[in-house]
Design a protein around this motif. Structure first.
Motif, PDB file in Angstrom:
ATOM      1  N   GLY A   1      46.056  35.449  35.596  1.00 54.46           N
ATOM      2  CA  GLY A   1      44.618  35.368  35.386  1.00 54.46           C
ATOM      3  C   GLY A   1      43.916  34.831  36.624  1.00 54.46           C
ATOM      4  O   GLY A   1      44.559  34.475  37.614  1.00 54.46           O
ATOM      5  N   MET A   2      42.581  34.801  36.547  1.00 59.44           N
ATOM      6  CA  MET A   2      41.799  34.212  37.633  1.00 59.44           C
ATOM      7  C   MET A   2      41.740  32.705  37.394  1.00 59.44           C
ATOM      8  O   MET A   2      41.475  32.259  36.262  1.00 59.44           O
ATOM      9  N   VAL A   3      42.013  31.943  38.439  1.00 60.74           N
ATOM     10  CA  VAL A   3      42.081  30.482  38.280  1.00 60.74           C
ATOM     11  C   VAL A   3      40.756  29.961  37.703  1.00 60.74           C
ATOM     12  O   VAL A   3      39.672  30.296  38.203  1.00 60.74           O
ATOM     13  N   HIS A   4      40.854  29.178  36.648  1.00 60.94           N
ATOM     14  CA  HIS A   4      39.663  28.645  35.970  1.00 60.94           C
ATOM     15  C   HIS A   4      38.883  27.735  36.941  1.00 60.94           C
ATOM     16  O   HIS A   4      39.496  26.956  37.669  1.00 60.94           O
TER      17      HIS A   4
ATOM     18  N   PHE B   1      44.164  27.589  31.737  1.00 65.27           N
ATOM     19  CA  PHE B   1      43.907  27.383  33.168  1.00 65.27           C
ATOM     20  C   PHE B   1      43.459  28.637  33.898  1.00 65.27           C
ATOM     21  O   PHE B   1      43.298  28.616  35.128  1.00 65.27           O
ATOM     22  N   THR B   2      43.299  29.754  33.181  1.00 70.28           N
ATOM     23  CA  THR B   2      42.795  30.974  33.824  1.00 70.28           C
ATOM     24  C   THR B   2      41.685  31.580  32.980  1.00 70.28           C
ATOM     25  O   THR B   2      41.661  31.454  31.767  1.00 70.28           O
ATOM     26  N   GLU B   3      40.759  32.263  33.650  1.00 70.28           N
ATOM     27  CA  GLU B   3      39.677  32.941  32.951  1.00 70.28           C
ATOM     28  C   GLU B   3      39.111  34.040  33.848  1.00 70.28           C
ATOM     29  O   GLU B   3      38.585  33.714  34.905  1.00 70.28           O
ATOM     30  N   PRO B   4      39.222  35.315  33.518  1.00 69.43           N
ATOM     31  CA  PRO B   4      39.949  35.820  32.358  1.00 69.43           C
ATOM     32  C   PRO B   4      41.463  35.716  32.547  1.00 69.43           C
ATOM     33  O   PRO B   4      41.945  35.535  33.656  1.00 69.43           O
ATOM     34  N   SER B   5      42.187  35.858  31.434  1.00 71.42           N
ATOM     35  CA  SER B   5      43.651  35.796  31.467  1.00 71.42           C
ATOM     36  C   SER B   5      44.234  37.132  31.018  1.00 71.42           C
ATOM     37  O   SER B   5      43.588  37.875  30.284  1.00 71.42           O
ATOM     38  N   ALA B   6      45.434  37.404  31.480  1.00 71.05           N
ATOM     39  CA  ALA B   6      46.071  38.673  31.112  1.00 71.05           C
ATOM     40  C   ALA B   6      47.578  38.501  31.052  1.00 71.05           C
ATOM     41  O   ALA B   6      48.128  37.478  31.498  1.00 71.05           O
TER      42      ALA B   6
ATOM     43  N   PHE C   1      39.833  40.020  40.704  1.00 69.27           N
ATOM     44  CA  PHE C   1      40.843  40.470  39.748  1.00 69.27           C
ATOM     45  C   PHE C   1      41.595  41.693  40.291  1.00 69.27           C
ATOM     46  O   PHE C   1      42.764  41.902  39.970  1.00 69.27           O
ATOM     47  N   SER C   2      40.919  42.491  41.125  1.00 70.04           N
ATOM     48  CA  SER C   2      41.607  43.642  41.737  1.00 70.04           C
ATOM     49  C   SER C   2      42.746  43.172  42.639  1.00 70.04           C
ATOM     50  O   SER C   2      43.784  43.825  42.721  1.00 70.04           O
ATOM     51  N   ASP C   3      42.521  42.056  43.323  1.00 69.20           N
ATOM     52  CA  ASP C   3      43.595  41.514  44.173  1.00 69.20           C
ATOM     53  C   ASP C   3      44.782  41.109  43.311  1.00 69.20           C
ATOM     54  O   ASP C   3      45.939  41.358  43.669  1.00 69.20           O
ATOM     55  N   LEU C   4      44.470  40.482  42.176  1.00 77.99           N
ATOM     56  CA  LEU C   4      45.529  40.103  41.242  1.00 77.99           C
ATOM     57  C   LEU C   4      46.312  41.345  40.802  1.00 77.99           C
ATOM     58  O   LEU C   4      47.550  41.390  40.893  1.00 77.99           O
ATOM     59  N   LYS C   5      45.577  42.360  40.343  1.00 79.93           N
ATOM     60  CA  LYS C   5      46.258  43.559  39.844  1.00 79.93           C
ATOM     61  C   LYS C   5      47.064  44.247  40.947  1.00 79.93           C
ATOM     62  O   LYS C   5      48.201  44.674  40.735  1.00 79.93           O
ATOM     63  N   GLY C   6      46.460  44.336  42.120  1.00 78.76           N
ATOM     64  CA  GLY C   6      47.148  45.001  43.236  1.00 78.76           C
ATOM     65  C   GLY C   6      48.414  44.255  43.627  1.00 78.76           C
ATOM     66  O   GLY C   6      49.488  44.852  43.789  1.00 78.76           O
ATOM     67  N   THR C   7      48.292  42.931  43.747  1.00 79.44           N
ATOM     68  CA  THR C   7      49.449  42.121  44.177  1.00 79.44           C
ATOM     69  C   THR C   7      50.579  42.198  43.149  1.00 79.44           C
ATOM     70  O   THR C   7      51.748  42.407  43.503  1.00 79.44           O
ATOM     71  N   LEU C   8      50.227  42.057  41.872  1.00 82.41           N
ATOM     72  CA  LEU C   8      51.281  42.020  40.854  1.00 82.41           C
ATOM     73  C   LEU C   8      51.880  43.406  40.586  1.00 82.41           C
ATOM     74  O   LEU C   8      53.072  43.518  40.298  1.00 82.41           O
ATOM     75  N   SER C   9      51.063  44.463  40.703  1.00 85.09           N
ATOM     76  CA  SER C   9      51.625  45.819  40.548  1.00 85.09           C
ATOM     77  C   SER C   9      52.575  46.110  41.709  1.00 85.09           C
ATOM     78  O   SER C   9      53.627  46.725  41.535  1.00 85.09           O
ATOM     79  N   ASP C  10      52.163  45.661  42.895  1.00 79.93           N
ATOM     80  CA  ASP C  10      53.019  45.855  44.064  1.00 79.93           C
ATOM     81  C   ASP C  10      54.327  45.075  43.904  1.00 79.93           C
ATOM     82  O   ASP C  10      55.413  45.579  44.205  1.00 79.93           O
TER      83      ASP C  10
END
Ligand code: DAH
Length: 353
Positions: free
Chosen positions: A300-303, A266-271, A236-245
């Motif tokens: 989100g993280m792919v389910h 289709f994602t878990e967790p989702s945001a 999830f950190s990769d998700l946050k880092g990539t999307l914040s960037d």
């Protein structure tokens, strides 16, 4: 005979004097030095001239012919000169007049936003993957882990391609989002090497369709950009880092982001990711409705079920996904208040971008 020749010459010369235009001149040429002109007849009928006169008549006829031809050439040049002078004085070209403005085409405002999104993700190593706009229920919903009675599946939300009788349990429809492309891409990648599928890092842009009441906030067609990253140990950190960037590259280096919990099948967790309102700098304005934040995308993280459906073993692979609406981003940026402008083809709107 010689007198007659002299008359022929005089007749030609005097009628030439009266000529003022090119049409009349070519007429003159035909009748005075043309094949059946008087002077040419003299040559044709030379055998009727008594032998002893032939030399003199021949010489004189040649002189007349040459004189007429020379006069013709001179007249031609004179007429050309007159025409040239006329066009120089009458048809003068004013090179100082302003030119006619060229009307230049431009890119559609949504295309401009799309291209910026491509550029930002290309810099981060994402490739563009194009997926189909006409999908099956299986790809659009089932393989993305939509439960059978999910409200988004109800008939009024999708455009079905087949008649009600033809549909069966896997009807064909216009995709309602770009997410089915995730399954298509993963299956293609994993199909190449099922035992050790390669990592995925793609964005999937394209048109989506929903059977909706058209209003200032929703259209029956709109674009989406989906993103998908699958690999070993993606968190999830990769998700946050990539999307914040992404947000900083897209909206400005100082822009802040926040993630709120949400739900997608289709994602878990989702945001959902919000960016600090780039119009008021977070102070609160009419566009962010006083909150200081703008909702930009779902993620989100792919389910695990979705990974599995794509041919990726959820025991070994993880991934994140996201989806955003370029129209919405364009509307926020330019304070466009009605989504219907985008596909109405009104030049007064399109020319502003
Ligand atoms: N498919 C979602 C929609 O149409 C958008 C979306 C949300 C895509 C979260 C995603 C995601 O990949 O992770 O509203």
């Amino acid at each position: 005979m010689l007198e007659k020749l002299e008359e022929t010459k005089q007749a030609g010369m005097s009628s030439l004097l009266e000529i003022n235009d090119e049409d009349a001149l070519s007429q003159w040429k035909v009748s005075h030095i043309g094949r059946s002109s008087a002077i040419m007849d003299v040559f044709k009928n030379m055998n009727e001239v008594p032998k002893e006169e032939r030399g003199a008549v021949g010489r004189a006829a040649n002189e007349v012919k040459q004189a007429l031809e020379a006069a013709f050439t001179e007249k031609t040049a004179a007429l050309r000169e007159v025409a040239l002078q006329h066009s120089l004085s009458e048809e003068r070209l004013d090179v100082t007049l302003p030119g006619r403005a060229l009307s230049r085409g431009r890119l559609h405002p949504v295309t401009q936003t799309l291209r910026e999104i491509y550029r930002v993700f290309a810099d981060m190593g994402f490739q563009v993957y194009r997926s189909r706009e006409v999908e099956t229920d299986e790809y659009n919903f089932q393989l993305l882990n939509f439960p059978p009675n999910h409200p988004a599946r109800e008939m009024q939300d999708s455009f079905y391609v087949q008649t009600e009788d033809e549909r069966g349990d896997n009807p064909i429809l216009l995709r309602t989002h770009t997410s089915p492309g995730q399954i298509r891409a993963m299956r293609e990648y994993s199909g190449e090497n099922p035992d050790d599928p390669p990592p995925v890092r793609i964005i999937l842009p394209g048109m989506c369709y929903r059977y909706e009441q058209v209003s200032a906030r929703s259209e029956t067609q709109f674009t989406q950009v989906e993103g998908l990253a699958v690999g070993h140990k993606i968190t999830f950190s990769d998700l946050k880092g990539t999307l914040s960037d992404f947000a900083r590259r897209m909206f400005g280096q100082d822009v802040r982001t926040r993630f709120r919990a949400s739900h997608f099948p289709f994602t878990e967790p989702s945001a959902e990711m919000d960016v600090e309102c780039f119009l008021c700098g977070g102070e609160g304005c009419s566009v962010c409705k006083g909150t200081g934040w703008l909702e930009i995308l779902g993620c989100g993280m792919v389910h695990p079920v979705v990974l599995e459906n794509g041919g990726y073993d959820p025991e070994c692979y993880t991934g994140f996904a996201f989806g955003m609406g370029p129209e919405r981003i364009t509307m926020l940026r330019h304070r466009i208040e009605d989504i219907r402008y985008f596909w109405a083809n009104d030049l007064r709107f399109l020319e502003q971008f």
